[in-house]
Design an enzyme around this catalytic site. Structure first.
Site, PDB file in Angstrom:
ATOM      1  N   HIS A 116       0.843  -1.193   0.000  1.00 32.10           N
ATOM      2  CA  HIS A 116       0.000   0.000   0.000  1.00 32.10           C
ATOM      3  C   HIS A 116       0.882   1.247   0.000  1.00 32.10           C
ATOM      4  CE1 HIS A 116       0.487  -0.758   4.451  1.00 32.10           C
ATOM      5  NE2 HIS A 116       0.914   0.497   4.343  1.00 32.10           N
TER       6      HIS A 116
HETATM    7  C1  T46 Z   1       2.560   0.620   6.958  1.00 36.15           C
HETATM    8  C2  T46 Z   1       3.372  -0.622   7.113  1.00 36.15           C
HETATM    9  C3  T46 Z   1       4.841  -0.335   7.162  1.00 36.15           C
HETATM   10  C4  T46 Z   1      -4.775  -0.634  13.136  1.00 36.15           C
HETATM   11  O1  T46 Z   1      -5.942  -0.832  13.512  1.00 36.15           O
HETATM   12  N1  T46 Z   1      -4.043   0.413  13.649  1.00 36.15           N
HETATM   13  C5  T46 Z   1      -2.762   0.648  13.272  1.00 36.15           C
HETATM   14  O2  T46 Z   1      -2.139   1.601  13.789  1.00 36.15           O
HETATM   15  C6  T46 Z   1      -2.171  -0.193  12.265  1.00 36.15           C
HETATM   16  C7  T46 Z   1      -0.748   0.050  11.811  1.00 36.15           C
HETATM   17  C8  T46 Z   1      -2.912  -1.229  11.756  1.00 36.15           C
HETATM   18  N2  T46 Z   1      -4.181  -1.433  12.185  1.00 36.15           N
HETATM   19  C9  T46 Z   1      -4.952  -2.555  11.647  1.00 36.15           C
HETATM   20  C10 T46 Z   1      -5.361  -2.419  10.195  1.00 36.15           C
HETATM   21  C11 T46 Z   1      -5.409  -3.846   9.698  1.00 36.15           C
HETATM   22  O3  T46 Z   1      -6.684  -4.397   9.959  1.00 36.15           O
HETATM   23  O4  T46 Z   1      -4.126  -3.719  11.692  1.00 36.15           O
HETATM   24  C12 T46 Z   1      -4.389  -4.560  10.588  1.00 36.15           C
HETATM   25  C13 T46 Z   1      -3.098  -4.878   9.849  1.00 36.15           C
HETATM   26  O5  T46 Z   1      -2.617  -3.676   9.212  1.00 36.15           O
HETATM   27  P1  T46 Z   1      -1.942  -3.711   7.761  1.00 36.15           P
HETATM   28  O6  T46 Z   1      -2.519  -4.803   6.950  1.00 36.15           O
HETATM   29  O7  T46 Z   1      -2.015  -2.314   7.202  1.00 36.15           O
HETATM   30  O8  T46 Z   1      -0.423  -4.080   8.142  1.00 36.15           O
HETATM   31  P2  T46 Z   1       0.877  -3.924   7.242  1.00 36.15           P
HETATM   32  O9  T46 Z   1       1.980  -4.605   7.974  1.00 36.15           O
HETATM   33  O10 T46 Z   1       0.615  -4.336   5.841  1.00 36.15           O
HETATM   34  O11 T46 Z   1       1.162  -2.338   7.214  1.00 36.15           O
HETATM   35  C14 T46 Z   1       1.614  -1.669   8.372  1.00 36.15           C
HETATM   36  C15 T46 Z   1       0.861  -0.344   8.555  1.00 36.15           C
HETATM   37  O12 T46 Z   1      -0.557  -0.573   8.593  1.00 36.15           O
HETATM   38  C16 T46 Z   1       1.146   0.605   7.414  1.00 36.15           C
HETATM   39  O13 T46 Z   1       0.699   1.914   7.756  1.00 36.15           O
HETATM   40  O14 T46 Z   1       2.976   1.562   6.327  1.00 36.15           O
HETATM   41  O15 T46 Z   1       3.014  -1.425   8.237  1.00 36.15           O
END
Ligand code: T46
Length: 137
Positions: free
Chosen positions: A54
């Site tokens: 993303h």
């Molecule tokens: C990024 C990369 C480096 C929350 O509810 N609050 C939060 O602060 C975060 C970070 C995530 N979430 C929830 C949203 C999703 O349902 O946690 C779940 C997993 O998040 P995501 O699929 O976005 O995880 P990554 O590892 O793909 O991405 C993360 C960060 O979300 C993103 O901002 O830049 O790490």
């Protein structure tokens, strides 16, 4: 994206061998923004996992690999860049509007991220075609 466009932040550290090494990062000094949020990712049991995939419209973050290693892929829509994250003292500034992926996790990998704003799903662009359109606007 050229190498010069990837901002690497190097933290100061103090070695108290054999009692550990202490790393320091201060907001608006080493980290180029006021920190509103942090999160960390561990238990990366699947080395084939792909996280990220993303870009953010406005959020800026600094990402560290504080244990183990992983590959950080960056893509600004024109060029792609890969960084092997394996030094806990090195943080990469994830600027807004940069597509990023995290892959090739070592079993002991721990990722720490500091961010300049609170979580907002509306700030995410999770579709690559949409990302390309967004940065072209
Ligand atoms: C990024 C990369 C480096 C929350 O509810 N609050 C939060 O602060 C975060 C970070 C995530 N979430 C929830 C949203 C999703 O349902 O946690 C779940 C997993 O998040 P995501 O699929 O976005 O995880 P990554 O590892 O793909 O991405 C993360 C960060 O979300 C993103 O901002 O830049 O790490």
């Amino acid at each position: 994206m050229n190498k010069k466009d990837v901002d690497i932040i190097t933290l100061q550290s103090f070695l108290d061998a054999p009692d550990g090494r202490l790393f320091i990062g201060e907001a608006l000094k080493h980290i180029p923004f006021a920190i509103k949020r942090f999160y960390f990712i561990n238990q990366l049991a699947d080395s084939q996992a792909i996280r990220g995939k993303h870009a953010h419209k406005n959020l800026e973050q600094v990402i560290f690999c504080i244990n183990g290693s992983f590959d950080l892929g960056l893509d600004d829509g024109r060029q792609k860049w890969n960084i092997v994250m394996n030094n806990p003292a090195h943080g990469v500034l994830l600027k807004k509007k940069v597509w990023h992926t995290m892959t090739n996790f070592s079993p002991n990998c721990v990722i720490l991220v500091v961010a300049n704003d609170y979580y907002d799903e509306n700030d995410y662009i999770r579709n690559y075609d949409e990302f390309v359109r967004y940065i072209g606007e």
